[in-house]
Design a protein around this motif. Sequence first.
Motif, mmCIF file in Angstrom:
data_model
loop_
_atom_site.group_PDB
_atom_site.id
_atom_site.type_symbol
_atom_site.label_atom_id
_atom_site.label_comp_id
_atom_site.label_asym_id
_atom_site.label_seq_id
_atom_site.Cartn_x
_atom_site.Cartn_y
_atom_site.Cartn_z
ATOM 1 N N LEU A 11 0.493 -1.223 0.193
ATOM 2 C CA LEU A 11 0.099 0.316 0.051
ATOM 3 C C LEU A 11 0.737 0.985 0.565
ATOM 4 N N TYR A 12 1.505 1.620 0.780
ATOM 5 C CA TYR A 12 3.208 2.267 0.807
ATOM 6 C C TYR A 12 3.211 2.103 -0.945
ATOM 7 N N GLY A 13 4.072 1.909 -1.254
ATOM 8 C CA GLY A 13 3.579 1.544 -2.655
ATOM 9 C C GLY A 13 3.461 2.208 -3.561
ATOM 10 N N LEU A 14 1.908 1.825 -3.612
ATOM 11 C CA LEU A 14 0.986 2.721 -4.142
ATOM 12 C C LEU A 14 0.974 4.143 -4.612
ATOM 13 N N LEU A 15 0.639 4.397 -2.663
ATOM 14 C CA LEU A 15 0.597 5.639 -2.828
ATOM 15 C C LEU A 15 1.680 6.536 -2.772
ATOM 16 N N SER A 16 2.802 5.885 -2.729
ATOM 17 C CA SER A 16 4.306 6.762 -3.155
ATOM 18 C C SER A 16 4.513 6.406 -5.002
ATOM 19 N N LEU A 17 3.364 6.103 -5.183
ATOM 20 C CA LEU A 17 3.387 6.018 -6.978
ATOM 21 C C LEU A 17 2.492 6.860 -7.194
ATOM 22 N N ALA A 18 1.460 7.231 -6.229
ATOM 23 C CA ALA A 18 0.348 7.604 -6.784
ATOM 24 C C ALA A 18 0.982 9.232 -7.114
ATOM 25 N N ASN A 19 1.974 9.281 -5.866
ATOM 26 C CA ASN A 19 2.619 10.502 -5.544
ATOM 27 C C ASN A 19 3.435 11.056 -6.989
ATOM 28 N N ASP A 20 3.798 10.099 -6.810
ATOM 29 C CA ASP A 20 5.098 9.837 -7.885
ATOM 30 C C ASP A 20 4.115 10.517 -9.441
ATOM 31 N N THR A 72 -11.245 0.992 -4.294
ATOM 32 C CA THR A 72 -10.775 1.747 -4.691
ATOM 33 C C THR A 72 -11.076 3.099 -3.948
ATOM 34 N N GLN A 73 -12.169 2.919 -3.478
ATOM 35 C CA GLN A 73 -12.666 4.630 -2.821
ATOM 36 C C GLN A 73 -11.998 4.543 -1.619
ATOM 37 N N THR A 74 -11.134 3.502 -0.879
ATOM 38 C CA THR A 74 -10.588 3.320 0.369
ATOM 39 C C THR A 74 -8.689 3.912 -0.540
ATOM 40 N N LEU A 75 -8.645 3.683 -1.624
ATOM 41 C CA LEU A 75 -6.917 3.723 -1.792
ATOM 42 C C LEU A 75 -7.380 5.459 -1.627
ATOM 43 N N THR A 76 -8.645 5.829 -2.323
ATOM 44 C CA THR A 76 -8.175 7.357 -2.754
ATOM 45 C C THR A 76 -8.845 7.773 -1.745
ATOM 46 N N ASP A 77 -9.203 7.669 -0.520
ATOM 47 C CA ASP A 77 -9.384 8.094 0.793
ATOM 48 C C ASP A 77 -7.948 7.938 2.069
ATOM 49 N N GLN A 111 -10.080 15.110 -3.013
ATOM 50 C CA GLN A 111 -10.027 13.891 -2.777
ATOM 51 C C GLN A 111 -10.386 13.539 -3.670
ATOM 52 N N ALA A 112 -11.119 13.530 -4.542
ATOM 53 C CA ALA A 112 -11.553 13.478 -5.865
ATOM 54 C C ALA A 112 -10.457 13.577 -7.337
ATOM 55 N N GLN A 113 -10.350 14.125 -6.838
ATOM 56 C CA GLN A 113 -9.136 14.382 -8.095
ATOM 57 C C GLN A 113 -7.959 13.389 -7.619
ATOM 58 N N ARG A 115 -6.175 5.113 -8.891
ATOM 59 C CA ARG A 115 -6.523 4.623 -9.753
ATOM 60 C C ARG A 115 -5.589 4.162 -11.140
ATOM 61 N N MET A 116 -4.628 5.343 -11.548
ATOM 62 C CA MET A 116 -3.476 4.646 -12.584
ATOM 63 C C MET A 116 -2.958 4.222 -11.638
ATOM 64 N N ALA A 117 -2.277 4.108 -9.811
ATOM 65 C CA ALA A 117 -0.883 3.774 -9.740
ATOM 66 C C ALA A 117 -1.302 2.587 -9.544
ATOM 67 N N LEU A 118 -2.938 1.430 -9.154
ATOM 68 C CA LEU A 118 -3.414 0.624 -9.247
ATOM 69 C C LEU A 118 -3.691 -0.244 -10.539
ATOM 70 N N ILE A 119 -3.892 0.250 -11.756
ATOM 71 C CA ILE A 119 -3.752 0.079 -12.922
ATOM 72 C C ILE A 119 -2.298 -0.695 -13.586
ATOM 73 N N LEU A 120 -1.552 0.362 -12.768
ATOM 74 C CA LEU A 120 -0.159 0.218 -13.361
ATOM 75 C C LEU A 120 0.541 -0.780 -12.675
#
Length: 308
Positions: A15-24, A131-136, A285-287, A293-298
């Motif tokens: 999860l941290y990996g995914l959130l870091s990817l989303a930040n990048d 995926t709403q939770t990932l957004t939150d 949050q919607a943004q 979701r980009m990070a998750l698909i990747l």
Amino acid sequence: MRHLMSPLDLSVEELYGLLSLANDIEHNPGKYAHACEGKKLATCFYEPSTRTRLSFESAMLNLGGSVLGFSSADSSSAAKGESVSDTIRVISCYADICAIRHPKEGAALVASLKSSIPVINAGDGGHQHPTQTLTDLLTIYSLKGGFSNLTIGLCGDLKFGRTVHSLIHALIRYPNVRFVLISPEELRIPDYIREDVLQKNEIPFTELERLEDAMPELDILYMTRVQKERFFNEEDYVRMKDFYILTKDKLSMAREDMLILHPLPRVNEISVEVDDDPRAVYFKQAQYGVYVRMALILTLLKWRDGLC
Ligand code: NCD
């Protein structure tokens, strides 16, 4: 190959990996603009959606991929009686990854068992919405810097609100997290979450009815709408629907650094006068939902075949 049915399908490290990817992705979108060229995302939505479906589609388009799908059961072969299992076997021939929303709890899981492509649960009835939770989580991570030591107020329809169920599952893994569960008696959190998730893991929580009583101690206030479509009769819904309305007045009792989240759509539970308050982050949050979701698909495509 991995699917995403619940936030717990990802370890804390993943999860941290995914959130870091989303930040990048947020800060360097150009780096990812062709990452999914030639790939297709199918969105199979048997229930209404604006944010989830369109943010998935936007996410795949931002990655250079393409999208196909349907946005209601009526416009798919479900109207002819086709099962979810058969539909996903067919979709597996047309797309590389699929996001599915269905009114029945467990439908995404059933689909994942017959699928040869990664399946993402985009909401299954009143059960989960990972995926709403990932957004939150990305919103909280980006704006609060982490998840430890937070007091989180969850307010509204805690019985049917799947975003609340998924968020609780995800947050209990962090140290010193406390929940304040704010709902009318009839819309309290389901027993299986109170007993099997909160009590079993010795997570501190309180349950109360008045939002005002909780407000001063909260770091996060997560508002939800009353889930009209899950009620058995209209009268009960009408009685419950305006139980909570967050106004500027009520907000004056909150901390200066409290964040107000809402998965949206909002009906009446947050007055529009609150939108300009810097603590109101539900549109931001919607943004974040697009980046995560980009990070998750990747990530799911990478886990599947290392091509992205
Ligand atoms: C949520 C859902 O579908 O559960 N919406 C969303 O995906 N952002 C919340 C809701 O509909 O109330």
